[in-house]
Scaffold this motif. Sequence first.
Motif, PDB file in Angstrom:
ATOM      1  N   MET A  90       0.826  -1.214   0.000  1.00 53.48           N
ATOM      2  CA  MET A  90       0.000   0.000   0.000  1.00 53.48           C
ATOM      3  C   MET A  90       0.859   1.263   0.000  1.00 53.48           C
ATOM      4  O   MET A  90       0.378   2.324  -0.395  1.00 53.48           O
ATOM      5  CB  MET A  90      -0.958   0.010   1.192  1.00 53.48           C
ATOM      6  CG  MET A  90      -2.158  -0.911   1.030  1.00 53.48           C
ATOM      7  SD  MET A  90      -3.178  -0.552  -0.425  1.00 53.48           S
ATOM      8  CE  MET A  90      -3.822   1.066  -0.032  1.00 53.48           C
ATOM      9  N   ALA A  91       2.111   1.147   0.386  1.00 52.28           N
ATOM     10  CA  ALA A  91       3.014   2.309   0.338  1.00 52.28           C
ATOM     11  C   ALA A  91       3.220   2.775  -1.098  1.00 52.28           C
ATOM     12  O   ALA A  91       3.567   3.930  -1.341  1.00 52.28           O
ATOM     13  CB  ALA A  91       4.351   1.963   0.988  1.00 52.28           C
ATOM     14  N   ASP A  92       2.984   1.872  -2.055  1.00 52.11           N
ATOM     15  CA  ASP A  92       3.152   2.202  -3.471  1.00 52.11           C
ATOM     16  C   ASP A  92       1.855   2.662  -4.134  1.00 52.11           C
ATOM     17  O   ASP A  92       1.837   2.921  -5.335  1.00 52.11           O
ATOM     18  CB  ASP A  92       3.694   0.979  -4.232  1.00 52.11           C
ATOM     19  CG  ASP A  92       5.045   0.532  -3.716  1.00 52.11           C
ATOM     20  OD1 ASP A  92       5.826   1.387  -3.257  1.00 52.11           O
ATOM     21  OD2 ASP A  92       5.315  -0.685  -3.763  1.00 52.11           O
ATOM     22  N   ALA A  93       0.782   2.746  -3.359  1.00 49.65           N
ATOM     23  CA  ALA A  93      -0.508   3.126  -3.933  1.00 49.65           C
ATOM     24  C   ALA A  93      -0.482   4.589  -4.346  1.00 49.65           C
ATOM     25  O   ALA A  93       0.041   5.442  -3.629  1.00 49.65           O
ATOM     26  CB  ALA A  93      -1.626   2.898  -2.917  1.00 49.65           C
ATOM     27  N   GLY A  94      -1.054   4.859  -5.485  1.00 50.87           N
ATOM     28  CA  GLY A  94      -1.198   6.237  -5.928  1.00 50.87           C
ATOM     29  C   GLY A  94      -2.301   6.934  -5.148  1.00 50.87           C
ATOM     30  O   GLY A  94      -3.105   6.289  -4.458  1.00 50.87           O
ATOM     31  N   ALA A  95      -2.363   8.247  -5.282  1.00 54.23           N
ATOM     32  CA  ALA A  95      -3.354   9.041  -4.552  1.00 54.23           C
ATOM     33  C   ALA A  95      -4.778   8.613  -4.892  1.00 54.23           C
ATOM     34  O   ALA A  95      -5.642   8.555  -4.006  1.00 54.23           O
ATOM     35  CB  ALA A  95      -3.155  10.525  -4.853  1.00 54.23           C
ATOM     36  N   ASP A  96      -5.037   8.290  -6.166  1.00 52.03           N
ATOM     37  CA  ASP A  96      -6.383   7.872  -6.569  1.00 52.03           C
ATOM     38  C   ASP A  96      -6.778   6.577  -5.870  1.00 52.03           C
ATOM     39  O   ASP A  96      -7.900   6.462  -5.359  1.00 52.03           O
ATOM     40  CB  ASP A  96      -6.462   7.701  -8.092  1.00 52.03           C
ATOM     41  CG  ASP A  96      -7.833   7.241  -8.534  1.00 52.03           C
ATOM     42  OD1 ASP A  96      -8.823   7.949  -8.227  1.00 52.03           O
ATOM     43  OD2 ASP A  96      -7.937   6.150  -9.148  1.00 52.03           O
ATOM     44  N   VAL A  97      -5.880   5.612  -5.823  1.00 49.49           N
ATOM     45  CA  VAL A  97      -6.179   4.338  -5.162  1.00 49.49           C
ATOM     46  C   VAL A  97      -6.377   4.562  -3.668  1.00 49.49           C
ATOM     47  O   VAL A  97      -7.303   4.012  -3.067  1.00 49.49           O
ATOM     48  CB  VAL A  97      -5.077   3.293  -5.445  1.00 49.49           C
ATOM     49  CG1 VAL A  97      -5.242   2.056  -4.583  1.00 49.49           C
ATOM     50  CG2 VAL A  97      -5.072   2.912  -6.920  1.00 49.49           C
ATOM     51  N   GLU A  98      -5.543   5.382  -3.061  1.00 52.52           N
ATOM     52  CA  GLU A  98      -5.693   5.669  -1.624  1.00 52.52           C
ATOM     53  C   GLU A  98      -7.048   6.306  -1.327  1.00 52.52           C
ATOM     54  O   GLU A  98      -7.725   5.926  -0.371  1.00 52.52           O
ATOM     55  CB  GLU A  98      -4.575   6.596  -1.142  1.00 52.52           C
ATOM     56  CG  GLU A  98      -3.234   5.920  -1.006  1.00 52.52           C
ATOM     57  CD  GLU A  98      -2.141   6.879  -0.529  1.00 52.52           C
ATOM     58  OE1 GLU A  98      -2.408   8.098  -0.390  1.00 52.52           O
ATOM     59  OE2 GLU A  98      -1.029   6.396  -0.297  1.00 52.52           O
ATOM     60  N   THR A  99      -7.441   7.252  -2.147  1.00 54.29           N
ATOM     61  CA  THR A  99      -8.716   7.935  -1.958  1.00 54.29           C
ATOM     62  C   THR A  99      -9.876   6.967  -2.123  1.00 54.29           C
ATOM     63  O   THR A  99     -10.815   6.953  -1.308  1.00 54.29           O
ATOM     64  CB  THR A  99      -8.851   9.114  -2.947  1.00 54.29           C
ATOM     65  OG1 THR A  99      -7.778  10.028  -2.692  1.00 54.29           O
ATOM     66  CG2 THR A  99     -10.191   9.814  -2.811  1.00 54.29           C
ATOM     67  N   ARG A 100      -9.817   6.160  -3.174  1.00 51.69           N
ATOM     68  CA  ARG A 100     -10.888   5.186  -3.423  1.00 51.69           C
ATOM     69  C   ARG A 100     -10.919   4.108  -2.344  1.00 51.69           C
ATOM     70  O   ARG A 100     -11.998   3.652  -1.955  1.00 51.69           O
ATOM     71  CB  ARG A 100     -10.737   4.581  -4.811  1.00 51.69           C
ATOM     72  CG  ARG A 100     -11.073   5.582  -5.921  1.00 51.69           C
ATOM     73  CD  ARG A 100     -10.743   5.085  -7.307  1.00 51.69           C
ATOM     74  NE  ARG A 100     -11.403   3.827  -7.616  1.00 51.69           N
ATOM     75  CZ  ARG A 100     -10.967   3.005  -8.577  1.00 51.69           C
ATOM     76  NH1 ARG A 100      -9.903   3.292  -9.303  1.00 51.69           N
ATOM     77  NH2 ARG A 100     -11.626   1.875  -8.818  1.00 51.69           N
ATOM     78  N   MET A 101      -9.757   3.704  -1.847  1.00 50.72           N
ATOM     79  CA  MET A 101      -9.700   2.698  -0.781  1.00 50.72           C
ATOM     80  C   MET A 101     -10.333   3.254   0.495  1.00 50.72           C
ATOM     81  O   MET A 101     -11.113   2.570   1.154  1.00 50.72           O
ATOM     82  CB  MET A 101      -8.258   2.271  -0.528  1.00 50.72           C
ATOM     83  CG  MET A 101      -8.113   1.166   0.501  1.00 50.72           C
ATOM     84  SD  MET A 101      -8.806  -0.425  -0.014  1.00 50.72           S
ATOM     85  CE  MET A 101      -7.556  -0.964  -1.164  1.00 50.72           C
ATOM     86  N   ALA A 102     -10.018   4.494   0.845  1.00 50.85           N
ATOM     87  CA  ALA A 102     -10.591   5.100   2.047  1.00 50.85           C
ATOM     88  C   ALA A 102     -12.118   5.207   1.920  1.00 50.85           C
ATOM     89  O   ALA A 102     -12.854   4.879   2.862  1.00 50.85           O
ATOM     90  CB  ALA A 102      -9.972   6.470   2.303  1.00 50.85           C
ATOM     91  N   ALA A 103     -12.591   5.646   0.757  1.00 54.69           N
ATOM     92  CA  ALA A 103     -14.035   5.751   0.538  1.00 54.69           C
ATOM     93  C   ALA A 103     -14.681   4.370   0.558  1.00 54.69           C
ATOM     94  O   ALA A 103     -15.763   4.182   1.132  1.00 54.69           O
ATOM     95  CB  ALA A 103     -14.318   6.456  -0.788  1.00 54.69           C
TER      96      ALA A 103
END
Length: 168
Positions: A90-103
């Motif tokens: 998850m340290a390699d996740a882009g901002a879009d993936v992080e945002t979608r994962m949180a949502a």
Amino acid sequence: MHIDEFDTLDDAPAREVVSVWAAVPPWVDAVVAGRPYGSVRALADRATVLTRSWDGATLDAALAHHPRIGEKAAGDGAGAAASRREQASMADAGADVETRMAAGNRAYEERFGRVFLVRAAGRSPQEMLTELERRLANDEATETAEACDQLAQIALLRLHDTITEETT
């Protein structure tokens, strides 16, 4: 830890070891009570059979100790360290993936009343996100079964990371 060492541990330290694999007290007690196993395969086979009785209540109890995907596990215990290792991608996740994962995590918790659980080891951030988004469409029974399976996969991976037949 060598299987022979695990087989001969006192019950309390053996429970501590097994609890890191999955914080399911009846399962932990049964795995510990089944010793000696003599081989990692026998231990893993017994642990697997015992996971088949897991249900929603088991899952809810176990998930009280699991961090959300994309969030670092708090603490310095063995369970937190295992979660951090497993979610390292998850340290390699882009901002879009992080945002979608949180949502997605929020939507999942609203829908199912528990933290989303997926075997993170060996999966990319995008694969975990895809699983989260797919599983949001599950009905309660299907999702409980899938989440129990994921918990069992995590437990078995941790078992194999902890217990060996190789001498060190």
